[in-house]
Design a protein around this motif. Sequence first.
Motif, PDB file in Angstrom:
ATOM      1  N   THR A  44       0.622  11.042   3.405  1.00  5.85           N
ATOM      2  CA  THR A  44       1.338  10.087   4.193  1.00  5.85           C
ATOM      3  C   THR A  44       0.809   9.108   4.988  1.00  5.85           C
ATOM      4  O   THR A  44       1.173   8.479   5.892  1.00  5.85           O
ATOM      5  CB  THR A  44       2.167  11.066   5.081  1.00  5.85           C
ATOM      6  OG1 THR A  44       1.314  11.836   5.903  1.00  5.85           O
ATOM      7  CG2 THR A  44       3.105  12.026   4.315  1.00  5.85           C
ATOM      8  N   GLU A  95       9.583   6.821   5.023  1.00  7.61           N
ATOM      9  CA  GLU A  95       9.109   7.172   3.828  1.00  7.61           C
ATOM     10  C   GLU A  95       8.478   8.777   3.907  1.00  7.61           C
ATOM     11  O   GLU A  95       8.393   9.519   3.144  1.00  7.61           O
ATOM     12  CB  GLU A  95       8.094   6.495   3.441  1.00  7.61           C
ATOM     13  CG  GLU A  95       8.656   5.000   2.842  1.00  7.61           C
ATOM     14  CD  GLU A  95       7.720   4.134   2.788  1.00  7.61           C
ATOM     15  OE1 GLU A  95       7.830   2.932   1.690  1.00  7.61           O
ATOM     16  OE2 GLU A  95       6.556   4.028   3.321  1.00  7.61           O
ATOM     17  N   LEU A 100       5.468  -0.348   9.505  1.00  4.17           N
ATOM     18  CA  LEU A 100       4.660  -1.241   8.886  1.00  4.17           C
ATOM     19  C   LEU A 100       5.389  -2.364   8.532  1.00  4.17           C
ATOM     20  O   LEU A 100       6.542  -2.457   8.243  1.00  4.17           O
ATOM     21  CB  LEU A 100       4.495  -0.268   7.744  1.00  4.17           C
ATOM     22  CG  LEU A 100       3.551   0.871   7.625  1.00  4.17           C
ATOM     23  CD1 LEU A 100       3.450   1.692   6.362  1.00  4.17           C
ATOM     24  CD2 LEU A 100       1.782   0.528   7.960  1.00  4.17           C
ATOM     25  N   THR A 125       0.759  -1.178  -0.109  1.00  6.80           N
ATOM     26  CA  THR A 125       0.081  -0.023   0.036  1.00  6.80           C
ATOM     27  C   THR A 125       0.808   1.267  -0.010  1.00  6.80           C
ATOM     28  O   THR A 125       0.448   2.191  -0.540  1.00  6.80           O
ATOM     29  CB  THR A 125      -0.990  -0.068   1.281  1.00  6.80           C
ATOM     30  OG1 THR A 125      -1.742  -1.330   1.135  1.00  6.80           O
ATOM     31  CG2 THR A 125      -1.693   1.243   1.203  1.00  6.80           C
ATOM     32  N   SER A 126       2.051   1.258   0.634  1.00  7.72           N
ATOM     33  CA  SER A 126       2.646   2.401   0.887  1.00  7.72           C
ATOM     34  C   SER A 126       3.556   2.683  -0.401  1.00  7.72           C
ATOM     35  O   SER A 126       3.768   3.693  -0.815  1.00  7.72           O
ATOM     36  CB  SER A 126       3.617   2.463   2.184  1.00  7.72           C
ATOM     37  OG  SER A 126       4.692   1.294   1.967  1.00  7.72           O
ATOM     38  N   GLN A 149       1.221   4.315  -2.910  1.00  9.36           N
ATOM     39  CA  GLN A 149       1.049   5.589  -3.003  1.00  9.36           C
ATOM     40  C   GLN A 149       2.235   6.456  -3.131  1.00  9.36           C
ATOM     41  O   GLN A 149       2.042   7.266  -3.842  1.00  9.36           O
ATOM     42  CB  GLN A 149       0.981   5.997  -0.948  1.00  9.36           C
ATOM     43  CG  GLN A 149       0.747   7.426  -0.735  1.00  9.36           C
ATOM     44  CD  GLN A 149      -0.457   7.736  -1.077  1.00  9.36           C
ATOM     45  OE1 GLN A 149      -1.519   7.205  -1.132  1.00  9.36           O
ATOM     46  NE2 GLN A 149      -0.837   9.245  -1.536  1.00  9.36           N
ATOM     47  N   ALA A 187      -0.371   6.236   4.503  1.00  8.71           N
ATOM     48  CA  ALA A 187       0.080   4.716   4.256  1.00  8.71           C
ATOM     49  C   ALA A 187       1.688   4.643   4.225  1.00  8.71           C
ATOM     50  O   ALA A 187       1.965   3.484   4.105  1.00  8.71           O
ATOM     51  CB  ALA A 187      -0.658   4.017   2.966  1.00  8.71           C
ATOM     52  N   LEU A 188       2.314   5.753   4.606  1.00  8.65           N
ATOM     53  CA  LEU A 188       3.547   5.568   4.657  1.00  8.65           C
ATOM     54  C   LEU A 188       4.417   5.249   5.983  1.00  8.65           C
ATOM     55  O   LEU A 188       3.836   5.753   7.077  1.00  8.65           O
ATOM     56  CB  LEU A 188       4.355   6.870   4.045  1.00  8.65           C
ATOM     57  CG  LEU A 188       3.753   7.441   2.656  1.00  8.65           C
ATOM     58  CD1 LEU A 188       4.505   8.580   2.205  1.00  8.65           C
ATOM     59  CD2 LEU A 188       3.798   6.265   1.599  1.00  8.65           C
ATOM     60  N   THR A 189       5.555   4.724   5.755  1.00  8.47           N
ATOM     61  CA  THR A 189       6.370   4.647   7.155  1.00  8.47           C
ATOM     62  C   THR A 189       6.984   6.042   7.572  1.00  8.47           C
ATOM     63  O   THR A 189       6.864   7.026   6.681  1.00  8.47           O
ATOM     64  CB  THR A 189       7.534   3.728   6.940  1.00  8.47           C
ATOM     65  OG1 THR A 189       8.283   4.324   6.244  1.00  8.47           O
ATOM     66  CG2 THR A 189       6.806   2.343   6.360  1.00  8.47           C
TER      67      THR A 189
END
Length: 508
Positions: A169, A176, A296, A144-145, A148, A171-173
């Motif tokens: 942001t 990221e 994540l 997912t990330s 994105q 779905a981002l770590t």
Amino acid sequence: MESNAMLSLDRISKSFGEVKVLHDVSLEVGEGRIVGLVGQNGAGKSTLMKILAGVHPHGSYTGVVRVDGTELTLGSPGDAIAQGLGIVPQETSTVDTLSVAENVVLGTLKGWVNPGAMRRDAASFLSELGIRLDVRQPAATCTTSEKQLLMIARTLYARPKVLILDEPTTALTATEVDRLLGFLTRLRATGVTVILISHKLDELFRVCDHIAVLRDGRLVDFCDRERFDPQAIIQHMVGRRLDALYPRPIAPPQDSVVLDVSQLRVAGDQARGRRELTGISFSVRAGEVLGIAGPLGSGRTELLEALAGMTRWRGQVRVAGREVRPGSQAASVEAGICLVPEDRKRDALFANLSVTENLVIGSGKYRRGPLRRRRRETEGARRAIGSFGIKVADPRRSVLRLSGGNQQKVVIARALEQQPKVLLLDEPTKGVDVGAKRDIYSLLRDRTAQGLAVVAVFSDEAELIGLCDRVLVLSHGAVMRGFDVDAGDEALAAAILTGDDLLKEEHA
């Protein structure tokens, strides 16, 4: 406001039928500026962005949109791209049947394309952005990330004059997020104007030159960096002051253990990107909120799905002293376990049904055998709407007409209507505005005071520390550490949740 604006909105108004959702919104943003756009769900942010994206065409609204001094009459999303407007929506829209490289250049290709040159160009561009993806792999295999990041790369590849990012942001770590925000600051130096929509004020404060606040379809504040103040911005967003976002517990957790997990093990599935879980043990008392933390891919979602019976597991799970049969959703539900999944639109909402039907579906108390009791359904839905503070004009309309925060309230309300002993929440405030977050927090505290045990995955360390009684940190599918938030360990908690080096050191 800016003179010589790159983006200018002049008295933009928009109505759907008799409902006016934007009221004379005027905004000017200079070249090479980053503006954060904030507001509660339903404030009008998405409608305004859809006007800029050409989704709501010229003539369906009043007012004037200008880019670099030129008045635009956008009739489609293609017109917006051609006029220098790049939009990255919140929902992923990659073409999974194409490769990463093809997704990057999608929309810019004309005529015959050299596949090798395309892959080299895409790889070079992704490297420039700091995105590590194999350009040959199908987009379907991306997480997912990664999807994105791929959407952001595709939009930037068209070299827009104005870049609009809607909750990029989510779905981002953390790593990221840092990389993306760093890239936005570099992009600003090249003269690109950025509109950044986000509920995360800390991220906006890091990169924005200005913050614009929408409330009820009106621009109620536009502040420069020297006036950034979280309490003032929140007050403008909700129309009232929130002195404390996180409500204090109404009552301390009880001594009785509701959920007891011992040596839980789940096989991994690399093809589906599922993390293996190894020997996880913990317990949750009545009236307690246990937070699940970790980066994540650490196994957070896999843990909740196993407890909900969605995957096979080994070990032992007890609810109120009774063992739960492994890998059976029916057994988990019967034991009193209920899951609110992370992706409400994909996994929790019935898009073709009304708000009322979404609230009552699955509850046997509104049926007599195979027959539905329509009047009871309507009465039950009205009670839930009032109890959970769901803002809806007509419960008979599609649930998709609600804002994201109110959709989430519907999902949580339906889960609580089942009177569970254990409520599992996977990112319950994802894409939810600050006012709806406060409502959800208060709702959880009310129910834990009645003995409900809650296990909740949060990516935001502030939520873990502000709402949870204890936090369990996962890493690589195993329990790395647990701590008691009420024991005054907040500083260490924040360090564990945000420090990559400490995470590695603890896990080693």
